[in-house]
Design an enzyme around this catalytic site. Structure first.
Site, short mmCIF file in Angstrom:
data_model
loop_
_atom_site.label_atom_id
_atom_site.label_comp_id
_atom_site.label_asym_id
_atom_site.label_seq_id
_atom_site.Cartn_x
_atom_site.Cartn_y
_atom_site.Cartn_z
N SER A 87 -39.21 -8.51 58.50
CA SER A 87 -38.85 -7.32 59.27
C SER A 87 -37.46 -6.83 58.86
O SER A 87 -37.26 -5.64 58.56
CB SER A 87 -38.89 -7.68 60.76
N HIS A 103 -25.75 -6.54 56.33
CA HIS A 103 -26.53 -6.51 57.56
C HIS A 103 -26.16 -7.69 58.44
O HIS A 103 -26.05 -8.81 57.97
CB HIS A 103 -28.03 -6.57 57.24
N ASP A 128 -43.22 -1.95 60.21
CA ASP A 128 -42.32 -2.85 60.94
C ASP A 128 -42.10 -2.35 62.36
O ASP A 128 -42.09 -3.14 63.30
CB ASP A 128 -40.98 -2.98 60.21
N ARG A 142 -44.97 -7.46 68.57
CA ARG A 142 -44.48 -8.84 68.66
C ARG A 142 -43.67 -9.05 69.93
O ARG A 142 -43.72 -10.11 70.57
CB ARG A 142 -43.61 -9.19 67.43
N LYS A 194 -36.45 -3.40 56.05
CA LYS A 194 -35.62 -2.25 56.41
C LYS A 194 -34.46 -2.05 55.43
O LYS A 194 -34.13 -0.93 55.05
CB LYS A 194 -35.09 -2.42 57.84
N1 URA Z 1 -34.45 -7.94 64.08
C1 URA Z 1 -35.36 -7.27 63.38
O1 URA Z 1 -35.09 -6.22 62.82
N2 URA Z 1 -36.61 -7.77 63.30
C2 URA Z 1 -36.97 -8.91 63.90
O2 URA Z 1 -38.11 -9.31 63.78
C3 URA Z 1 -36.01 -9.60 64.65
C4 URA Z 1 -34.75 -9.08 64.71
#
Ligand code: URA
Ligand code: CA
Length: 433
Positions: free
Chosen positions: A183, A82, A161, A168, A187
């Site tokens: 977050s 990632h 999320d 946010r 994922k």
């Molecule tokens: N990328 C994400 O997936 N989440 C965040 O909170 C910030 C960047």
């Protein structure tokens, strides 16, 4: 349990229990906890932080808020990579076939690009016929047989999320280490990875503008991963300038092919070898990064990696002959040079703004609904630290419109020439703790 008590507890700097974190995430996902209370808690977390246990619990709760992908039917250790997002970041396109050619299973779930960063699926769709609409079964069978497949995002992964990130975004609470780390990790974990290699970017083009913040985020994610039983390694890499030379979908596919042929840009190649060797180690195929790097270089020089790329394209309906004839990729109508206005050294190329310039040409989306132009983008001829003569081309603009004065202006505003300049360090650190 009452949400207001949880907010007050965190506001006063106390530690939240697992049950309290679960109560918040479950209630918020179901719509039982309103946005105003969730945003108050996000702000309290922003100021008061969370310890490692709370961060791991928050991550786990978000993973459990929706579907999770079960990749256990795939043999071997599934290692996912990632990146926290960069400009011209072509690494996934190179890494997927490269490590797969060494027998490392790559079961990749990818997304489309938004804003100034590109998406892997968009890039791959510049190859005629290529598609990511596979059934779960086809996806698993392909990875078991040929070690690599890419599927689009499907299912209801980490709905908590999705909701919390959107909230946010409009409440000034994006930039919080525990919230970003949970977050991202939620994922990756929901998508079924056994092990995770993180490329945390730092510099102008990145979320984390300083190396110190990038390291904090990387440590936080590595600790979460290890806490929830997924081996995680992070590297911190430079994103103060775009990666490689190409920015734009088909242009990056061409760059990926050249890198798989061993003729790629130096920085992209170095990053691919660094990330790739960590993936190979986590998959148990090598003991040391030197050994892994040797294996990767051999896969490139022997043609094994490129053959794997062709096989992967053909498996998903793509025209693999583009690899031998790059003119079959979408071509832009106009090629326009950007001449240097003075002699000197390139001292700065503001990555995110250069990404925006490419987006304005049509290579990226400003909103989710935008249709992108796969042919357009930029190819740099100079990078930070390079010498340039007045009038010499810094980069080529690939465009489908003739007038690109707006793009040129944006580029001139964000590329700086000085009397001296140094090449930035690409890889800052590898974090394994
Ligand atoms: N990328 C994400 O997936 N989440 C965040 O909170 C910030 C960047
Ligand atoms: Ca690139």
């Amino acid at each position: 349990m009452r949400m207001v008590d949880i907010i007050e507890k965190k506001r006063d700097g106390q530690e939240l229990t697992t049950a309290e974190i679960n109560f918040f995430i479950e209630g918020y996902t179901k719509g039982e906890i309103p946005d105003y209370q969730a945003s108050a808690l996000a702000m309290a977390i922003y100021f008061q932080d969370m310890n490692d246990r709370e961060r791991a619990d928050l991550t786990r709760a978000m993973v459990e808020s929706g579907d999770t992908i079960d990749l256990s039917a795939i043999d071997g250790v599934k290692v996912d990579k990632h990146s926290t997002g960069g400009v011209g970041d072509t690494t996934t396109l190179v890494l997927a076939p490269l490590v797969a050619s060494l027998g490392v299973p790559v079961a990749k779930m990818s997304g489309r690009g938004l804003g100034h960063t590109g998406g892997t699926i968009d890039k791959l769709e510049s190859i005629a016929g290529f598609h990511v609409e596979l059934t779960r079964e086809q996806f698993i069978d392909l990875v078991n047989r040929d070690k690599v497949a890419v599927i689009g995002q499907s299912g209801n992964l980490t709905p908590a999320d999705k909701k919390l990130y959107a909230l946010r975004d409009v409440t000034g609470t994006v930039n919080s280490i525990p919230l970003i780390a949970s977050s991202i990790m939620s994922k990756k974990i929901a998508a079924g990875a056994d092990a995770i290699v993180l490329d945390v970017k730092t510099g102008d083009g990145a979320f984390m503008k300083t190396q110190e913040d990038a390291e904090k985020l990387a440590h936080a994610m590595v600790r979460i991963g290890n806490h929830v039983g997924r081996k995680t390694i992070a590297i911190i890499s430079d994103m103060s300038q775009p990666l490689g030379f190409a920015i734009g979908n088909a242009l990056e596919v061409k760059e990926a092919i050249e890198t798989l042929q061993g003729k790629g840009p130096k920085d992209l190649t170095e990053l691919v070898l660094t990330l790739g060797s960590q993936m190979v180690i986590l998959a148990g195929k090598a003991k040391t990064s030197e050994e892994a790097k040797e294996m990767l270089l051999d896969a490139i020089h022997s043609g094994k990696a490129l053959a794997k790329f062709k096989e992967f394209l053909a498996n998903q309906g793509g025209d693999a002959s583009i690899v031998d004839d790059l003119t079959k990729l979408p071509q832009a109508k106009y090629k326009i040079e950007l001449p240097a206005k003075q002699s000197g050294y390139i001292s700065r190329m503001v990555a995110d703004e250069i990404g925006v310039a490419s987006m304005i040409l049509g290579a990226g989306r400003a909103t989710k609904e935008d249709v992108i132009d796969l042919a357009v983008g930029l190819v740099l001829h100079k990078k930070v630290g390079d010498k340039v003569e007045e009038g010499e081309s810094i980069l080529t603009i690939y465009s489908n419109r003739e007038n690109v004065e707006d793009v040129k202006q944006k580029l001139y505003d964000n590329i700086f020439i000085a009397d001296t300049a140094t090449t930035p360090t690409l890889i800052h650190t590898v974090i394994t703790e």
